[in-house]
Scaffold this active site. Structure first.
Site, PDB file in Angstrom:
ATOM      1  N   ARG A 194     -12.058   0.538  -6.282  1.00 51.68           N
ATOM      2  CA  ARG A 194     -11.731   0.509  -4.858  1.00 51.68           C
ATOM      3  C   ARG A 194     -11.015   1.782  -4.420  1.00 51.68           C
ATOM      4  NH1 ARG A 194      -7.847  -1.457  -0.791  1.00 51.68           N
ATOM      5  NH2 ARG A 194      -9.173  -2.468   0.728  1.00 51.68           N
ATOM      6  N   CYS A 240       0.822  -1.213   0.000  1.00 49.40           N
ATOM      7  CA  CYS A 240       0.000   0.000   0.000  1.00 49.40           C
ATOM      8  C   CYS A 240       0.847   1.250   0.000  1.00 49.40           C
ATOM      9  CB  CYS A 240      -0.841   0.073   1.266  1.00 49.40           C
ATOM     10  SG  CYS A 240      -1.949  -1.271   1.429  1.00 49.40           S
TER      11      CYS A 240
HETATM   12  P1  XMP Z   1      -0.807  -7.277   3.293  1.00 49.55           P
HETATM   13  O1  XMP Z   1       0.042  -6.470   4.249  1.00 49.55           O
HETATM   14  O2  XMP Z   1      -1.360  -8.499   3.916  1.00 49.55           O
HETATM   15  O3  XMP Z   1      -2.041  -6.322   2.950  1.00 49.55           O
HETATM   16  O4  XMP Z   1      -0.069  -7.551   2.026  1.00 49.55           O
HETATM   17  C1  XMP Z   1      -3.127  -6.737   2.183  1.00 49.55           C
HETATM   18  C2  XMP Z   1      -4.187  -5.664   2.192  1.00 49.55           C
HETATM   19  O5  XMP Z   1      -3.693  -4.463   1.577  1.00 49.55           O
HETATM   20  C3  XMP Z   1      -4.787  -3.739   1.020  1.00 49.55           C
HETATM   21  N1  XMP Z   1      -4.425  -3.405  -0.352  1.00 49.55           N
HETATM   22  C4  XMP Z   1      -3.983  -2.204  -0.739  1.00 49.55           C
HETATM   23  N2  XMP Z   1      -3.842  -1.036  -0.059  1.00 49.55           N
HETATM   24  N3  XMP Z   1      -3.011  -0.005  -2.025  1.00 49.55           N
HETATM   25  C5  XMP Z   1      -3.379   0.078  -0.722  1.00 49.55           C
HETATM   26  O6  XMP Z   1      -3.252   1.156  -0.126  1.00 49.55           O
HETATM   27  C6  XMP Z   1      -3.131  -1.133  -2.767  1.00 49.55           C
HETATM   28  O7  XMP Z   1      -2.788  -1.163  -3.940  1.00 49.55           O
HETATM   29  C7  XMP Z   1      -3.653  -2.284  -2.092  1.00 49.55           C
HETATM   30  N4  XMP Z   1      -3.941  -3.532  -2.522  1.00 49.55           N
HETATM   31  C8  XMP Z   1      -4.403  -4.207  -1.419  1.00 49.55           C
HETATM   32  C9  XMP Z   1      -6.008  -4.607   1.120  1.00 49.55           C
HETATM   33  O8  XMP Z   1      -6.771  -4.138   2.206  1.00 49.55           O
HETATM   34  C10 XMP Z   1      -5.426  -5.989   1.369  1.00 49.55           C
HETATM   35  O9  XMP Z   1      -6.317  -6.854   2.032  1.00 49.55           O
END
Ligand code: XMP
Length: 493
Positions: free
Chosen positions: A408, A312
Protein backbone atom coordinates in the site's frame (compact mmCIF):
# COMPACT_ATOMS: atom_id res chain seq x y z
CA UNK A 1 -24.32 35.51 6.00
CA UNK A 2 -21.37 33.04 6.03
CA UNK A 3 -19.71 31.64 2.92
CA UNK A 4 -20.95 29.16 0.34
CA UNK A 5 -18.68 26.10 0.07
CA UNK A 6 -17.77 26.97 -3.52
CA UNK A 7 -16.21 30.26 -2.34
CA UNK A 8 -14.65 28.96 0.84
CA UNK A 9 -12.87 26.08 -0.89
CA UNK A 10 -11.68 28.30 -3.75
CA UNK A 11 -9.04 29.67 -1.36
CA UNK A 12 -5.42 28.52 -1.02
CA UNK A 13 -6.03 26.87 2.38
CA UNK A 14 -6.03 23.11 2.99
CA UNK A 15 -8.91 23.03 5.45
CA UNK A 16 -9.80 20.04 7.53
CA UNK A 17 -12.94 19.27 9.53
CA UNK A 18 -11.96 21.14 12.70
CA UNK A 19 -11.17 24.31 10.74
CA UNK A 20 -14.76 24.63 9.58
CA UNK A 21 -18.22 25.10 11.02
CA UNK A 22 -21.64 25.09 9.37
CA UNK A 23 -24.11 27.85 10.11
CA UNK A 24 -27.51 26.47 11.20
CA UNK A 25 -30.36 26.40 8.68
CA UNK A 26 -34.14 25.93 9.21
CA UNK A 27 -35.82 22.94 10.93
CA UNK A 28 -39.35 21.72 10.16
CA UNK A 29 -39.02 18.00 10.93
CA UNK A 30 -37.92 15.81 13.87
CA UNK A 31 -34.40 14.28 13.94
CA UNK A 32 -35.91 10.81 13.53
CA UNK A 33 -37.22 11.88 10.12
CA UNK A 34 -33.63 12.06 8.83
CA UNK A 35 -32.86 9.16 6.50
CA UNK A 36 -29.16 8.29 6.34
CA UNK A 37 -29.45 5.72 3.57
CA UNK A 38 -26.72 5.90 0.98
CA UNK A 39 -24.40 3.85 -1.26
CA UNK A 40 -20.90 2.56 -0.61
CA UNK A 41 -20.32 2.28 -4.36
CA UNK A 42 -22.33 2.68 -7.55
CA UNK A 43 -24.41 -0.52 -7.17
CA UNK A 44 -24.39 -1.25 -3.43
CA UNK A 45 -26.84 0.54 -1.12
CA UNK A 46 -26.31 0.91 2.65
CA UNK A 47 -28.77 2.19 5.25
CA UNK A 48 -25.96 3.54 7.49
CA UNK A 49 -23.12 5.63 6.01
CA UNK A 50 -20.28 3.94 7.93
CA UNK A 51 -17.49 1.74 6.60
CA UNK A 52 -14.73 0.06 8.63
CA UNK A 53 -11.17 0.57 7.35
CA UNK A 54 -9.21 -2.26 5.75
CA UNK A 55 -6.73 -2.48 8.63
CA UNK A 56 -5.56 -5.57 10.50
CA UNK A 57 -6.53 -4.06 13.86
CA UNK A 58 -10.03 -3.12 12.61
CA UNK A 59 -11.69 -5.31 9.97
CA UNK A 60 -11.99 -9.08 10.11
CA UNK A 61 -15.09 -11.31 10.29
CA UNK A 62 -16.44 -9.97 13.59
CA UNK A 63 -16.33 -6.33 12.39
CA UNK A 64 -17.72 -7.33 8.97
CA UNK A 65 -20.85 -8.98 10.38
CA UNK A 66 -21.42 -6.26 12.99
CA UNK A 67 -21.11 -3.42 10.46
CA UNK A 68 -23.31 -5.20 7.91
CA UNK A 69 -25.97 -5.88 10.54
CA UNK A 70 -25.97 -2.14 11.37
CA UNK A 71 -26.54 -1.25 7.71
CA UNK A 72 -22.90 -0.26 7.12
CA UNK A 73 -19.99 -2.35 5.84
CA UNK A 74 -16.42 -3.39 6.58
CA UNK A 75 -13.55 -3.86 4.17
CA UNK A 76 -11.51 -6.92 5.19
CA UNK A 77 -7.79 -6.01 5.24
CA UNK A 78 -5.27 -7.65 2.92
CA UNK A 79 -2.39 -8.03 5.38
CA UNK A 80 -2.94 -11.79 5.19
CA UNK A 81 -2.41 -14.52 2.60
CA UNK A 82 -5.08 -14.56 -0.14
CA UNK A 83 -6.38 -17.84 1.34
CA UNK A 84 -6.71 -16.42 4.83
CA UNK A 85 -8.33 -13.18 3.63
CA UNK A 86 -10.81 -15.17 1.52
CA UNK A 87 -11.56 -17.40 4.54
CA UNK A 88 -12.44 -14.28 6.59
CA UNK A 89 -14.79 -13.08 3.83
CA UNK A 90 -16.38 -16.54 3.56
CA UNK A 91 -16.78 -16.77 7.32
CA UNK A 92 -18.53 -13.38 7.48
CA UNK A 93 -20.77 -14.12 4.51
CA UNK A 94 -21.86 -17.47 5.89
CA UNK A 95 -23.72 -15.95 8.88
CA UNK A 96 -26.78 -13.84 9.58
CA UNK A 97 -26.02 -12.98 13.20
CA UNK A 98 -23.79 -10.02 14.07
CA UNK A 99 -21.33 -12.25 15.90
CA UNK A 100 -18.09 -13.98 14.92
CA UNK A 101 -15.58 -15.08 17.53
CA UNK A 102 -12.79 -16.62 15.44
CA UNK A 103 -12.35 -19.64 17.75
CA UNK A 104 -9.11 -21.64 17.91
CA UNK A 105 -9.09 -25.29 16.76
CA UNK A 106 -7.28 -28.02 18.75
CA UNK A 107 -6.64 -31.72 18.17
CA UNK A 108 -7.62 -33.99 21.13
CA UNK A 109 -3.95 -34.60 21.98
CA UNK A 110 -3.07 -30.88 22.08
CA UNK A 111 -2.27 -29.25 25.42
CA UNK A 112 -3.16 -25.61 26.03
CA UNK A 113 -0.11 -23.65 27.16
CA UNK A 114 -1.77 -20.35 28.09
CA UNK A 115 -5.08 -18.51 27.69
CA UNK A 116 -3.49 -16.79 24.68
CA UNK A 117 -4.05 -20.10 22.82
CA UNK A 118 -7.78 -19.23 22.84
CA UNK A 119 -7.15 -15.94 21.01
CA UNK A 120 -9.99 -13.51 21.65
CA UNK A 121 -12.71 -16.22 21.82
CA UNK A 122 -14.04 -17.75 25.05
CA UNK A 123 -14.32 -21.24 23.57
CA UNK A 124 -12.09 -23.39 21.34
CA UNK A 125 -13.24 -26.25 19.14
CA UNK A 126 -11.64 -29.71 19.27
CA UNK A 127 -11.73 -31.63 16.00
CA UNK A 128 -10.40 -35.08 15.05
CA UNK A 129 -7.30 -33.70 13.35
CA UNK A 130 -7.23 -30.20 14.81
CA UNK A 131 -8.13 -28.66 11.45
CA UNK A 132 -11.25 -26.60 10.77
CA UNK A 133 -12.60 -29.06 8.25
CA UNK A 134 -12.34 -32.26 10.30
CA UNK A 135 -15.07 -33.72 12.49
CA UNK A 136 -15.78 -31.87 15.76
CA UNK A 137 -15.27 -34.04 18.84
CA UNK A 138 -15.47 -31.49 21.66
CA UNK A 139 -15.26 -27.94 22.94
CA UNK A 140 -13.16 -26.38 25.70
CA UNK A 141 -13.61 -23.02 27.36
CA UNK A 142 -11.00 -20.78 28.95
CA UNK A 143 -12.53 -21.51 32.36
CA UNK A 144 -12.41 -25.30 31.71
CA UNK A 145 -8.65 -24.95 31.19
CA UNK A 146 -8.21 -22.62 34.17
CA UNK A 147 -9.90 -25.24 36.42
CA UNK A 148 -7.61 -28.09 35.31
CA UNK A 149 -4.90 -29.03 37.82
CA UNK A 150 -2.43 -30.50 35.33
CA UNK A 151 -2.10 -27.77 32.71
CA UNK A 152 -0.02 -30.07 30.48
CA UNK A 153 -2.83 -32.61 30.09
CA UNK A 154 -4.34 -33.08 26.62
CA UNK A 155 -7.60 -31.25 25.94
CA UNK A 156 -9.32 -34.64 25.45
CA UNK A 157 -9.04 -35.07 29.26
CA UNK A 158 -11.31 -32.17 30.06
CA UNK A 159 -13.19 -31.20 26.88
CA UNK A 160 -16.98 -31.29 26.79
CA UNK A 161 -18.94 -33.05 24.08
CA UNK A 162 -19.67 -30.78 21.12
CA UNK A 163 -23.08 -29.12 21.53
CA UNK A 164 -25.86 -29.41 18.98
CA UNK A 165 -25.48 -27.27 15.90
CA UNK A 166 -27.67 -24.94 13.82
CA UNK A 167 -27.03 -23.81 10.25
CA UNK A 168 -24.68 -20.83 10.19
CA UNK A 169 -27.22 -18.74 8.26
CA UNK A 170 -29.76 -18.78 11.13
CA UNK A 171 -30.64 -15.26 12.25
CA UNK A 172 -30.42 -14.15 15.88
CA UNK A 173 -34.02 -15.02 16.75
CA UNK A 174 -33.67 -18.50 15.20
CA UNK A 175 -30.49 -19.14 17.23
CA UNK A 176 -32.15 -17.77 20.38
CA UNK A 177 -35.24 -19.92 19.74
CA UNK A 178 -33.12 -23.05 19.31
CA UNK A 179 -31.12 -22.41 22.51
CA UNK A 180 -34.30 -21.77 24.49
CA UNK A 181 -36.20 -24.71 22.95
CA UNK A 182 -33.41 -27.20 23.66
CA UNK A 183 -32.52 -25.56 27.00
CA UNK A 184 -28.91 -25.24 25.89
CA UNK A 185 -26.27 -22.70 26.83
CA UNK A 186 -24.12 -23.23 23.79
CA UNK A 187 -24.70 -24.05 20.16
CA UNK A 188 -22.33 -24.43 17.23
CA UNK A 189 -22.85 -22.79 13.86
CA UNK A 190 -22.36 -25.31 11.07
CA UNK A 191 -21.31 -24.33 7.55
CA UNK A 192 -22.72 -25.78 4.33
CA UNK A 193 -20.52 -28.87 4.52
CA UNK A 194 -21.32 -29.49 8.18
CA UNK A 195 -18.04 -27.98 9.38
CA UNK A 196 -18.17 -26.05 12.65
CA UNK A 197 -17.47 -22.39 12.08
CA UNK A 198 -18.27 -20.87 15.46
CA UNK A 199 -19.81 -21.29 18.91
CA UNK A 200 -22.57 -19.05 20.22
CA UNK A 201 -23.68 -18.93 23.86
CA UNK A 202 -26.90 -17.68 25.44
CA UNK A 203 -24.79 -14.89 26.93
CA UNK A 204 -23.72 -13.77 23.43
CA UNK A 205 -27.35 -13.82 22.27
CA UNK A 206 -28.57 -11.79 25.26
CA UNK A 207 -25.73 -9.26 24.85
CA UNK A 208 -26.59 -8.69 21.18
CA UNK A 209 -30.34 -8.54 21.83
CA UNK A 210 -29.77 -5.70 24.32
CA UNK A 211 -28.31 -3.30 21.73
CA UNK A 212 -30.42 -0.61 20.04
CA UNK A 213 -31.68 -1.41 16.53
CA UNK A 214 -30.33 0.61 13.62
CA UNK A 215 -31.13 0.63 9.92
CA UNK A 216 -31.70 -2.28 7.60
CA UNK A 217 -28.85 -4.84 7.49
CA UNK A 218 -26.63 -4.53 4.43
CA UNK A 219 -27.15 -7.46 2.11
CA UNK A 220 -25.42 -8.01 -1.20
CA UNK A 221 -27.28 -9.02 -4.37
CA UNK A 222 -26.60 -12.61 -3.15
CA UNK A 223 -28.94 -12.02 -0.18
CA UNK A 224 -26.05 -12.50 2.28
CA UNK A 225 -24.27 -9.92 4.46
CA UNK A 226 -22.51 -7.39 2.25
CA UNK A 227 -18.74 -7.79 2.75
CA UNK A 228 -15.88 -5.88 1.13
CA UNK A 229 -12.17 -6.62 0.92
CA UNK A 230 -8.98 -4.77 0.06
CA UNK A 231 -6.46 -5.72 -2.60
CA UNK A 232 -3.09 -4.24 -3.53
CA UNK A 233 -1.85 -3.11 -6.92
CA UNK A 234 0.81 -5.76 -7.59
CA UNK A 235 0.59 -8.38 -10.32
CA UNK A 236 -0.06 -11.10 -7.69
CA UNK A 237 -3.13 -9.20 -6.48
CA UNK A 238 -4.98 -10.57 -9.52
CA UNK A 239 -4.78 -13.97 -7.88
CA UNK A 240 -5.93 -12.50 -4.55
CA UNK A 241 -8.87 -10.96 -6.39
CA UNK A 242 -9.82 -14.36 -7.83
CA UNK A 243 -9.78 -15.87 -4.30
CA UNK A 244 -11.97 -13.08 -2.96
CA UNK A 245 -14.47 -13.35 -5.79
CA UNK A 246 -14.59 -17.10 -5.12
CA UNK A 247 -15.42 -16.32 -1.48
CA UNK A 248 -18.35 -14.13 -2.58
CA UNK A 249 -16.93 -10.67 -1.87
CA UNK A 250 -19.34 -7.89 -2.96
CA UNK A 251 -16.94 -5.01 -3.36
CA UNK A 252 -13.17 -4.61 -3.49
CA UNK A 253 -11.14 -1.57 -2.52
CA UNK A 254 -7.86 -1.07 -4.31
CA UNK A 255 -5.72 -0.09 -1.33
CA UNK A 256 -3.05 2.45 -2.12
CA UNK A 257 -2.04 5.67 -0.37
CA UNK A 258 -1.61 7.44 -3.75
CA UNK A 259 -4.17 5.93 -6.08
CA UNK A 260 -3.35 7.88 -9.22
CA UNK A 261 -0.91 5.36 -10.64
CA UNK A 262 -0.55 3.24 -13.73
CA UNK A 263 -0.52 0.14 -11.49
CA UNK A 264 -3.90 0.97 -9.96
CA UNK A 265 -5.48 2.03 -13.24
CA UNK A 266 -4.37 -1.23 -14.89
CA UNK A 267 -5.75 -3.23 -11.97
CA UNK A 268 -9.11 -1.42 -12.02
CA UNK A 269 -9.49 -2.12 -15.74
CA UNK A 270 -8.50 -5.75 -15.21
CA UNK A 271 -11.02 -6.17 -12.36
CA UNK A 272 -13.87 -4.50 -14.26
CA UNK A 273 -13.15 -6.53 -17.43
CA UNK A 274 -12.89 -9.87 -15.66
CA UNK A 275 -15.57 -9.41 -12.99
CA UNK A 276 -18.15 -7.01 -14.47
CA UNK A 277 -20.63 -7.59 -11.63
CA UNK A 278 -18.10 -6.75 -8.90
CA UNK A 279 -18.00 -3.15 -7.60
CA UNK A 280 -14.46 -1.75 -7.53
CA UNK A 281 -13.52 1.23 -5.34
CA UNK A 282 -10.34 3.10 -6.21
CA UNK A 283 -8.12 5.41 -4.21
CA UNK A 284 -6.85 7.02 -2.26
CA UNK A 285 -7.23 10.36 -3.96
CA UNK A 286 -7.45 13.95 -2.73
CA UNK A 287 -7.51 15.97 -5.97
CA UNK A 288 -9.92 16.22 -8.88
CA UNK A 289 -7.17 15.24 -11.35
CA UNK A 290 -6.42 12.02 -9.47
CA UNK A 291 -10.12 11.24 -9.19
CA UNK A 292 -10.69 11.91 -12.89
CA UNK A 293 -8.13 9.29 -13.92
CA UNK A 294 -9.69 6.62 -11.70
CA UNK A 295 -13.22 7.49 -12.87
CA UNK A 296 -12.05 7.12 -16.49
CA UNK A 297 -10.57 3.72 -15.56
CA UNK A 298 -14.08 2.64 -14.48
CA UNK A 299 -14.24 2.79 -10.66
CA UNK A 300 -17.59 2.40 -8.89
CA UNK A 301 -16.48 4.43 -5.88
CA UNK A 302 -13.66 6.70 -4.73
CA UNK A 303 -11.85 6.61 -1.39
CA UNK A 304 -10.66 10.06 -0.35
CA UNK A 305 -7.90 10.97 2.10
CA UNK A 306 -4.15 11.20 2.24
CA UNK A 307 -2.46 11.63 5.58
CA UNK A 308 -5.68 12.42 7.43
CA UNK A 309 -5.80 9.18 9.43
CA UNK A 310 -5.07 9.22 13.15
CA UNK A 311 -2.08 6.87 12.79
CA UNK A 312 -0.79 8.37 9.53
CA UNK A 313 2.53 10.06 9.06
CA UNK A 314 2.36 10.29 5.24
CA UNK A 315 2.12 14.11 5.21
CA UNK A 316 5.15 14.38 7.50
CA UNK A 317 7.23 11.72 5.78
CA UNK A 318 6.38 12.48 2.14
CA UNK A 319 5.15 16.09 2.32
CA UNK A 320 2.11 15.11 0.25
CA UNK A 321 -1.59 15.08 1.10
CA UNK A 322 -4.48 17.49 1.66
CA UNK A 323 -6.70 18.76 4.46
CA UNK A 324 -9.54 16.23 4.56
CA UNK A 325 -12.50 18.66 4.39
CA UNK A 326 -11.19 20.22 1.20
CA UNK A 327 -10.18 16.85 -0.29
CA UNK A 328 -13.71 15.48 0.25
CA UNK A 329 -15.40 18.59 -1.15
CA UNK A 330 -13.20 18.78 -4.25
CA UNK A 331 -13.33 15.09 -5.17
CA UNK A 332 -17.08 14.86 -4.47
CA UNK A 333 -17.68 17.89 -6.72
CA UNK A 334 -16.21 15.98 -9.65
CA UNK A 335 -17.49 12.51 -8.71
CA UNK A 336 -21.10 13.75 -8.54
CA UNK A 337 -21.06 14.47 -12.28
CA UNK A 338 -20.20 10.81 -12.93
CA UNK A 339 -22.53 9.39 -10.25
CA UNK A 340 -19.58 7.88 -8.37
CA UNK A 341 -20.05 7.75 -4.55
CA UNK A 342 -17.22 9.09 -2.39
CA UNK A 343 -15.89 7.56 0.84
CA UNK A 344 -14.33 10.11 3.24
CA UNK A 345 -11.48 8.06 4.71
CA UNK A 346 -9.68 8.98 7.91
CA UNK A 347 -9.65 11.72 10.49
CA UNK A 348 -13.04 10.91 12.05
CA UNK A 349 -12.84 11.37 15.83
CA UNK A 350 -16.45 12.20 16.63
CA UNK A 351 -19.96 12.54 15.20
CA UNK A 352 -19.45 16.18 14.16
CA UNK A 353 -16.66 15.06 11.81
CA UNK A 354 -19.06 12.55 10.24
CA UNK A 355 -21.68 15.29 9.68
CA UNK A 356 -19.05 17.51 8.05
CA UNK A 357 -17.71 14.75 5.78
CA UNK A 358 -21.19 13.71 4.65
CA UNK A 359 -22.53 17.22 4.05
CA UNK A 360 -19.37 18.20 2.15
CA UNK A 361 -20.22 15.51 -0.41
CA UNK A 362 -19.20 12.08 0.90
CA UNK A 363 -21.69 9.22 0.68
CA UNK A 364 -20.01 7.29 3.50
CA UNK A 365 -17.23 7.76 6.03
CA UNK A 366 -14.47 5.19 6.53
CA UNK A 367 -13.17 4.87 10.06
CA UNK A 368 -10.19 3.17 11.67
CA UNK A 369 -9.48 4.53 15.15
CA UNK A 370 -13.19 5.22 15.79
CA UNK A 371 -13.92 1.48 15.49
CA UNK A 372 -10.61 0.11 16.83
CA UNK A 373 -10.67 -0.82 20.50
CA UNK A 374 -14.22 -2.12 20.10
CA UNK A 375 -15.31 -5.63 21.03
CA UNK A 376 -15.48 -6.47 17.30
CA UNK A 377 -11.95 -5.28 16.42
CA UNK A 378 -9.35 -8.06 16.06
CA UNK A 379 -6.90 -8.62 18.92
CA UNK A 380 -7.16 -8.99 22.64
CA UNK A 381 -7.64 -6.37 25.34
CA UNK A 382 -4.58 -5.42 27.38
CA UNK A 383 -4.10 -3.07 30.32
CA UNK A 384 -2.00 0.12 30.05
CA UNK A 385 -1.80 2.40 33.09
CA UNK A 386 -4.97 0.85 34.45
CA UNK A 387 -6.94 1.35 31.20
CA UNK A 388 -8.28 -1.46 29.09
CA UNK A 389 -6.96 -0.97 25.55
CA UNK A 390 -6.59 -2.75 22.22
CA UNK A 391 -3.77 -2.31 19.77
CA UNK A 392 -4.39 -0.02 16.77
CA UNK A 393 -1.69 0.34 14.17
CA UNK A 394 -1.20 2.08 10.85
CA UNK A 395 -0.90 -0.25 7.89
CA UNK A 396 2.18 1.74 6.91
CA UNK A 397 3.82 1.19 10.32
CA UNK A 398 6.98 -0.91 10.26
CA UNK A 399 5.23 -3.55 12.36
CA UNK A 400 2.36 -3.97 9.86
CA UNK A 401 4.60 -3.73 6.80
CA UNK A 402 6.77 -6.51 8.15
CA UNK A 403 3.63 -8.65 7.94
CA UNK A 404 3.13 -7.69 4.29
CA UNK A 405 1.16 -4.45 4.01
CA UNK A 406 4.10 -2.61 2.41
CA UNK A 407 2.37 -2.81 -1.01
CA UNK A 408 0.00 0.00 0.00
CA UNK A 409 2.77 2.40 0.88
CA UNK A 410 5.63 1.38 -1.37
CA UNK A 411 3.86 -0.17 -4.36
CA UNK A 412 6.90 -2.27 -5.11
CA UNK A 413 9.46 -4.42 -3.34
CA UNK A 414 11.78 -1.73 -2.05
CA UNK A 415 14.61 -3.00 0.14
CA UNK A 416 14.62 0.02 2.44
CA UNK A 417 11.27 0.36 4.18
CA UNK A 418 10.32 3.74 5.67
CA UNK A 419 7.28 3.87 7.94
CA UNK A 420 4.28 6.05 7.05
CA UNK A 421 2.32 5.15 10.15
CA UNK A 422 2.60 4.38 13.84
CA UNK A 423 1.59 1.64 16.28
CA UNK A 424 -0.57 2.66 19.21
CA UNK A 425 -3.45 1.59 21.41
CA UNK A 426 -7.01 2.86 21.80
CA UNK A 427 -9.34 2.61 24.78
CA UNK A 428 -11.96 -0.14 25.07
CA UNK A 429 -15.13 1.30 23.55
CA UNK A 430 -17.48 -1.63 23.99
CA UNK A 431 -19.44 -2.97 21.05
CA UNK A 432 -19.91 -1.14 17.75
CA UNK A 433 -23.46 -2.56 17.93
CA UNK A 434 -24.05 -0.07 20.74
CA UNK A 435 -21.98 3.02 19.94
CA UNK A 436 -22.70 3.23 16.19
CA UNK A 437 -26.50 3.59 16.75
CA UNK A 438 -25.83 6.43 19.24
CA UNK A 439 -23.34 8.05 16.86
CA UNK A 440 -25.87 7.90 14.01
CA UNK A 441 -28.49 9.55 16.22
CA UNK A 442 -26.04 12.42 16.74
CA UNK A 443 -25.43 12.61 12.97
CA UNK A 444 -29.21 12.83 12.40
CA UNK A 445 -29.36 15.75 14.84
CA UNK A 446 -26.58 17.48 12.89
CA UNK A 447 -28.46 17.07 9.61
CA UNK A 448 -31.63 18.30 11.30
CA UNK A 449 -29.85 21.53 12.34
CA UNK A 450 -28.94 21.98 8.69
CA UNK A 451 -32.51 21.36 7.53
CA UNK A 452 -31.62 18.25 5.55
CA UNK A 453 -33.77 15.12 5.80
CA UNK A 454 -31.36 13.01 3.72
CA UNK A 455 -27.81 12.96 2.38
CA UNK A 456 -28.81 13.84 -1.21
CA UNK A 457 -30.80 16.81 0.15
CA UNK A 458 -27.80 17.92 2.24
CA UNK A 459 -25.57 17.69 -0.86
CA UNK A 460 -28.04 19.78 -2.88
CA UNK A 461 -28.35 22.41 -0.14
CA UNK A 462 -24.55 22.71 -0.09
CA UNK A 463 -24.15 22.84 -3.89
CA UNK A 464 -26.93 25.40 -4.29
CA UNK A 465 -25.15 27.66 -1.74
CA UNK A 466 -28.07 27.51 0.72
CA UNK A 467 -25.81 26.04 3.41
CA UNK A 468 -23.12 28.42 4.61
CA UNK A 469 -19.80 27.79 6.33
CA UNK A 470 -17.10 29.71 8.10
CA UNK A 471 -13.51 29.07 9.09
CA UNK A 472 -13.06 28.80 12.84
CA UNK A 473 -10.23 30.82 14.35
CA UNK A 474 -8.02 29.11 16.95
CA UNK A 475 -10.02 30.83 19.72
CA UNK A 476 -13.33 29.75 18.12
CA UNK A 477 -12.12 26.14 18.09
CA UNK A 478 -11.25 26.38 21.78
CA UNK A 479 -14.66 27.95 22.46
CA UNK A 480 -16.36 25.13 20.50
CA UNK A 481 -14.70 22.49 22.69
CA UNK A 482 -15.20 21.89 26.40
CA UNK A 483 -13.45 24.67 28.33
CA UNK A 484 -13.35 26.62 31.56
CA UNK A 485 -14.26 23.70 33.86
CA UNK A 486 -12.16 22.51 36.79
CA UNK A 487 -13.14 18.93 36.00
CA UNK A 488 -15.75 17.10 33.98
CA UNK A 489 -16.88 13.65 33.04
CA UNK A 490 -17.26 13.15 29.30
CA UNK A 491 -20.05 10.70 28.59
CA UNK A 492 -21.83 10.75 25.26
CA UNK A 493 -24.58 8.22 26.04
P1 XMP B 1 -8.52 6.96 11.20
O1 XMP B 1 -8.30 8.44 11.40
O2 XMP B 1 -9.95 6.60 11.09
O3 XMP B 1 -7.85 6.65 9.78
O4 XMP B 1 -7.79 6.17 12.23
C1 XMP B 1 -7.94 5.41 9.16
C2 XMP B 1 -7.36 5.50 7.77
O5 XMP B 1 -5.96 5.83 7.83
C3 XMP B 1 -5.31 5.30 6.67
N1 XMP B 1 -4.14 4.57 7.14
C4 XMP B 1 -2.89 5.05 7.10
N2 XMP B 1 -2.38 6.21 6.59
N3 XMP B 1 -0.22 5.56 7.30
C5 XMP B 1 -1.03 6.44 6.67
O6 XMP B 1 -0.55 7.48 6.20
C6 XMP B 1 -0.65 4.39 7.83
O7 XMP B 1 0.12 3.63 8.39
C7 XMP B 1 -2.05 4.12 7.72
N4 XMP B 1 -2.80 3.06 8.08
C8 XMP B 1 -4.09 3.37 7.72
C9 XMP B 1 -6.30 4.44 5.94
O8 XMP B 1 -6.77 5.18 4.84
C10 XMP B 1 -7.37 4.19 6.99
O9 XMP B 1 -8.63 3.90 6.43
Amino acid sequence: DGFPASRLFASKFSYTFDDLIFLPHYIDFPADAVDLSTRISRNLPLSTPCVASPMDTVSEASMAVAMASLGGAAIVHCNATPDHQAAIVRSAKSRRIPFASDPAFFAPSDAVSSTADFGSASFAIVTESGSRKSKPVGVVSRSDWEAVADKASPVSDYMRLPPASVPSNYDLEQVAGFLAGEELELVTLAGEEGEVIDLVSTEDVERIRGFPKLGVPSLGPDGKFLVGAAIGTREEDKERLAHLVGAGVNVVVVDSSQGNSKYQIDLIKYAKNNYPRLDVIGGNVVTMAQAHNLIMAGVDGLRVGMGSGSICTTQEVCAVGRGQAKAVYKVATLAKDYDVPVIADGGISYSGHIVKALVLGASTVMMGSFLAGSYEAPGIYEYQNGRRVKKYRGMGSLEAMTKGSDARYLGDNLKLKVAQGVVGAVADKGSVLKFIPYTMQAVKQGLQDLGATSLPIAHNLLRSDVLRLEVRTGAAQVEGGIHGLVSYEKKAF
